[in-house]
Design a protein around this motif. Structure first.
Motif, PDB file in Angstrom:
ATOM      1  N   GLY A  11       0.831  -1.215   0.000  1.00 14.47           N
ATOM      2  CA  GLY A  11       0.000   0.000   0.000  1.00 14.47           C
ATOM      3  C   GLY A  11       0.857   1.252   0.000  1.00 14.47           C
ATOM      4  N   VAL A  61      -2.310  -7.737  -3.131  1.00 15.23           N
ATOM      5  CA  VAL A  61      -2.265  -8.607  -1.945  1.00 15.23           C
ATOM      6  C   VAL A  61      -3.472  -9.550  -1.861  1.00 15.23           C
ATOM      7  N   ASN A  87       0.469  -2.811   5.100  1.00 18.46           N
ATOM      8  CA  ASN A  87      -0.280  -1.558   5.205  1.00 18.46           C
ATOM      9  C   ASN A  87      -1.427  -1.460   4.196  1.00 18.46           C
ATOM     10  N   GLY A  89      -4.777  -1.674   2.294  1.00 21.57           N
ATOM     11  CA  GLY A  89      -6.099  -1.945   2.839  1.00 21.57           C
ATOM     12  C   GLY A  89      -7.186  -1.227   2.070  1.00 21.57           C
ATOM     13  N   VAL A 109      -8.338  -8.524   1.151  1.00 26.54           N
ATOM     14  CA  VAL A 109      -7.270  -7.508   1.155  1.00 26.54           C
ATOM     15  C   VAL A 109      -6.727  -7.272   2.569  1.00 26.54           C
ATOM     16  N   HIS A 182      -7.126   5.519  14.783  1.00 25.45           N
ATOM     17  CA  HIS A 182      -8.480   5.997  14.499  1.00 25.45           C
ATOM     18  C   HIS A 182      -8.388   6.736  13.152  1.00 25.45           C
ATOM     19  N   SER A 186      -5.771  10.967   5.401  1.00 23.59           N
ATOM     20  CA  SER A 186      -5.221  10.285   4.222  1.00 23.59           C
ATOM     21  C   SER A 186      -6.311  10.191   3.148  1.00 23.59           C
TER      22      SER A 186
HETATM   23  N1  LIG Z   1      -7.345   6.289   6.629  1.00 21.90           N
HETATM   24  C1  LIG Z   1      -7.785   5.919   7.818  1.00 21.90           C
HETATM   25  O1  LIG Z   1      -8.571   6.609   8.474  1.00 21.90           O
HETATM   26  C2  LIG Z   1      -7.266   4.648   8.423  1.00 21.90           C
HETATM   27  C3  LIG Z   1      -7.522   4.404   9.794  1.00 21.90           C
HETATM   28  C4  LIG Z   1      -7.075   3.226  10.355  1.00 21.90           C
HETATM   29  C5  LIG Z   1      -6.381   2.308   9.601  1.00 21.90           C
HETATM   30  N2  LIG Z   1      -6.145   2.558   8.289  1.00 21.90           N
HETATM   31  C6  LIG Z   1      -5.444   1.525   7.527  1.00 21.90           C
HETATM   32  O2  LIG Z   1      -4.226   2.048   7.035  1.00 21.90           O
HETATM   33  C7  LIG Z   1      -3.870   1.375   5.820  1.00 21.90           C
HETATM   34  C8  LIG Z   1      -3.509   2.413   4.753  1.00 21.90           C
HETATM   35  O3  LIG Z   1      -4.617   3.259   4.550  1.00 21.90           O
HETATM   36  P1  LIG Z   1      -4.520   4.725   3.906  1.00 21.90           P
HETATM   37  O4  LIG Z   1      -5.321   5.595   4.779  1.00 21.90           O
HETATM   38  O5  LIG Z   1      -3.130   5.081   3.570  1.00 21.90           O
HETATM   39  O6  LIG Z   1      -5.390   4.469   2.597  1.00 21.90           O
HETATM   40  P2  LIG Z   1      -5.157   4.851   1.067  1.00 21.90           P
HETATM   41  O7  LIG Z   1      -4.488   6.175   0.965  1.00 21.90           O
HETATM   42  O8  LIG Z   1      -6.473   4.623   0.426  1.00 21.90           O
HETATM   43  O9  LIG Z   1      -4.130   3.734   0.599  1.00 21.90           O
HETATM   44  C9  LIG Z   1      -4.500   2.373   0.502  1.00 21.90           C
HETATM   45  C10 LIG Z   1      -3.350   1.623  -0.124  1.00 21.90           C
HETATM   46  O10 LIG Z   1      -3.698   0.232  -0.189  1.00 21.90           O
HETATM   47  C11 LIG Z   1      -3.385  -0.247  -1.484  1.00 21.90           C
HETATM   48  N3  LIG Z   1      -4.241  -1.356  -1.854  1.00 21.90           N
HETATM   49  C12 LIG Z   1      -5.593  -1.436  -1.832  1.00 21.90           C
HETATM   50  N4  LIG Z   1      -5.996  -2.642  -2.271  1.00 21.90           N
HETATM   51  C13 LIG Z   1      -4.867  -3.341  -2.555  1.00 21.90           C
HETATM   52  C14 LIG Z   1      -4.601  -4.650  -3.042  1.00 21.90           C
HETATM   53  N5  LIG Z   1      -5.597  -5.514  -3.360  1.00 21.90           N
HETATM   54  N6  LIG Z   1      -3.316  -5.043  -3.222  1.00 21.90           N
HETATM   55  C15 LIG Z   1      -2.313  -4.192  -2.945  1.00 21.90           C
HETATM   56  N7  LIG Z   1      -2.474  -2.944  -2.491  1.00 21.90           N
HETATM   57  C16 LIG Z   1      -3.744  -2.528  -2.297  1.00 21.90           C
HETATM   58  C17 LIG Z   1      -3.573   0.957  -2.407  1.00 21.90           C
HETATM   59  O11 LIG Z   1      -2.708   0.794  -3.508  1.00 21.90           O
HETATM   60  P3  LIG Z   1      -3.108   0.790  -5.043  1.00 21.90           P
HETATM   61  O12 LIG Z   1      -4.541   1.226  -5.117  1.00 21.90           O
HETATM   62  O13 LIG Z   1      -2.142   1.702  -5.677  1.00 21.90           O
HETATM   63  O14 LIG Z   1      -2.876  -0.620  -5.391  1.00 21.90           O
HETATM   64  C18 LIG Z   1      -3.043   2.090  -1.530  1.00 21.90           C
HETATM   65  O15 LIG Z   1      -1.644   2.184  -1.650  1.00 21.90           O
HETATM   66  C19 LIG Z   1      -5.063   0.489   5.474  1.00 21.90           C
HETATM   67  O16 LIG Z   1      -4.820  -0.820   5.867  1.00 21.90           O
HETATM   68  C20 LIG Z   1      -6.199   1.077   6.294  1.00 21.90           C
HETATM   69  O17 LIG Z   1      -7.191   0.136   6.596  1.00 21.90           O
HETATM   70  C21 LIG Z   1      -6.563   3.712   7.688  1.00 21.90           C
END
Ligand SMILES: NC(=O)c1ccc[n+]([C@@H]2O[C@H](COP(=O)([O-])OP(=O)(O)OC[C@H]3O[C@@H](n4cnc5c(N)ncnc54)[C@H](OP(=O)(O)O)[C@@H]3O)[C@@H](O)[C@H]2O)c1
Length: 270
Positions: A11, A61, A87, A89, A109, A182, A186
Motif C-alpha cells: 500500500g 495482496v 499496510n 487496505g 485484502v 483511528h 489520508s
Molecule cells: N485512513 C484511515 O482513516 C485509516 C484508519 C485506520 C487504519 N487505516 C489503515 O491504514 C492502511 C492504509 O490506509 P490509507 O489511509 O493510507 O489508505 P489509502 O491512501 O487509500 O491507501 C491504501 C493503499 O492500499 C493499497 N491497496 C488497496 N488494495 C490493494 C490490493 N488488493 N493489493 C495491494 N495494495 C492494495 C492501495 O494501492 P493501489 O490502489 O495503488 O494498489 C493504496 O496504496 C489500510 O490498511 C487502512 O485500513 C486507515
C-alpha cells in the motif's frame, strides 16, 4: 558498514504508505514499495527522491499468485525483507445485509493479504532468526462502528491472527507489532468525506469535522505519527504490542489484549 535492512511496504502508493516509506528511508533502510499500480509506484518513488535506496514491485495482496511472483522479484533484486509492513487496505462502508461481496473483498485484502504475505516471508525470517512485521490494522480492529461491518470484521481478524502469530514466533527472534489508528488524514478518509457529502448533503468541511469529532482526541491522526511509531517498534525486540492512535496520543493497548490467555494460577492447581 552494516548493509541497510530491506523493508517491504504494501500500500506504498497510499497516504500512510508514503509516510511509512519516508520514515524508514530516514532511518537508513532500503525501502521496497509495493502496490497494484506501476505508474503510481513510480510517482511515489520519484517523490521520495532516493532511487538508490528504493525499489518498487507490483503486487495485488488479494491475489496469492501476485504475492508469490512479487516476492520472487524482491528476492532477486534486493534480497529478503527483514521488515514487512502490511499496510495495504480497503474500507468501503455499507449497511448490514448489503455485503456478501464487500465482506469477501475486505477479508481478501485486509486479512488474507497480510496473512499470506507474512507466511510467505516467514521461511527467510526464520532462517535469519530476526525480523519485524508491522500490521497496520485500525481502531476498527478494537471497536465496532456502524456501516462498516466488513471492514471491522477484517481488522478484528487481522488482530486475532497477529496475537496468535506473536505467541508462536516470540521465541524465534521475529517481532510483531499491531498499529490501530483511528481516522487518519489520508486519501482513504478523504473518500469517506466524499461519501458523507453525497449521502447527507453536508459540505466537505462539515463532513471532515464529523469524522474528526469521532476520534477520541477530536482530530485526525497524522500519517507521520503512524510511520514514526512503526520505525520505533522495529528498533525494539519486544513483540506482540498493540498500539492505539487516537488523534494526538499513542497508547499501548494492554488491558484486554494480553497475549497469553488466562490460566489457572499455581495456587488453585496445587
Ligand atoms: N485512513 C484511515 O482513516 C485509516 C484508519 C485506520 C487504519 N487505516 C489503515 O491504514 C492502511 C492504509 O490506509 P490509507 O489511509 O493510507 O489508505 P489509502 O491512501 O487509500 O491507501 C491504501 C493503499 O492500499 C493499497 N491497496 C488497496 N488494495 C490493494 C490490493 N488488493 N493489493 C495491494 N495494495 C492494495 C492501495 O494501492 P493501489 O490502489 O495503488 O494498489 C493504496 O496504496 C489500510 O490498511 C487502512 O485500513 C486507515
Amino acid at each position: 558498514m552494516k548493509s541497510p535492512r530491506i523493508v517491504l511496504i504494501t500500500g506504498a502508493t497510499g497516504g500512510i504508505g508514503g509516510a511509512l516509506a519516508e520514515a524508514f528511508l530516514q532511518a537508513g533502510d532500503h525501502v521496497v514499495l509495493a502496490g497494484r499500480r506501476q505508474e503510481a509506484l513510480e510517482a511515489r518513488q520519484a517523490e521520495l527522491g532516493s532511487p538508490e535506496r528504493t525499489g518498487l514491485v507490483v503486487m495485488d495482496v488479494a491475489d496469492p499468485a501476485s504475492i508469490h511472483s512479487a516476492l520472487q522479484t524482491v528476492h532477486e533484486r534486493w534480497g529478503h525483507p527483514e521488515i514487512l509492513v502490511n499496510n495495504a487496505g480497503i474500507a468501503i462502508s455499507a449497511p448490514l445485509r448489503k455485503g456478501e461481496e464487500l465482506a469477501e473483498a475486505h477479508m481478501a485484502v485486509n486479512y488474507h493479504g497480510p496473512r499470506r504475505l507474512l507466511e510467505a516471508c516467514l521461511p527467510d525470517l526464520l532462517a535469519q532468526g530476526r525480523g519485524h512485521v508491522v500490521q497496520i490494522a485500525s481502531s476498527a480492529g478494537l471497536y465496532g462502528y456502524s456501516y462498516t461491518s466488513a471492514y471491522c470484521a477484517s481488522k478484528h481478524a487481522l488482530l486475532g491472527y497477529t496475537r496468535a502469530a506473536s505467541l508462536e514466533l516470540r521465541s524465534k527472534g521475529i517481532a510483531l507489532h499491531t498499529l490501530c489508528p483511528h481516522f487518519v488524514d489520508s486519501p482513504m478518509t478523504q473518500a469517506s468525506i466524499e461519501r458523507i457529502q453525497q449521502t447527507t448533503g453536508q459540505s466537505a468541511n462539515e463532513a471532515r469535522a464529523a469524522l474528526e469529532a469521532m476520534n477520541p482526541d477530536g482530530c485526525l491522526v497524522a500519517p507521520e505519527q503512524i510511520a514514526d511509531l512503526a520505525v520505533e517498534c522495529c528498533a525494539r525486540a519486544k513483540s506482540g504490542d498493540v498500539w492505539e492512535l487516537t488523534g494526538e496520543k499513542v497508547e499501548a493497548v494492554a488491558s484486554g489484549f494480553a497475549l497469553d490467555p488466562p490460566r489457572p494460577s499455581s495456587e488453585s492447581t496445587s
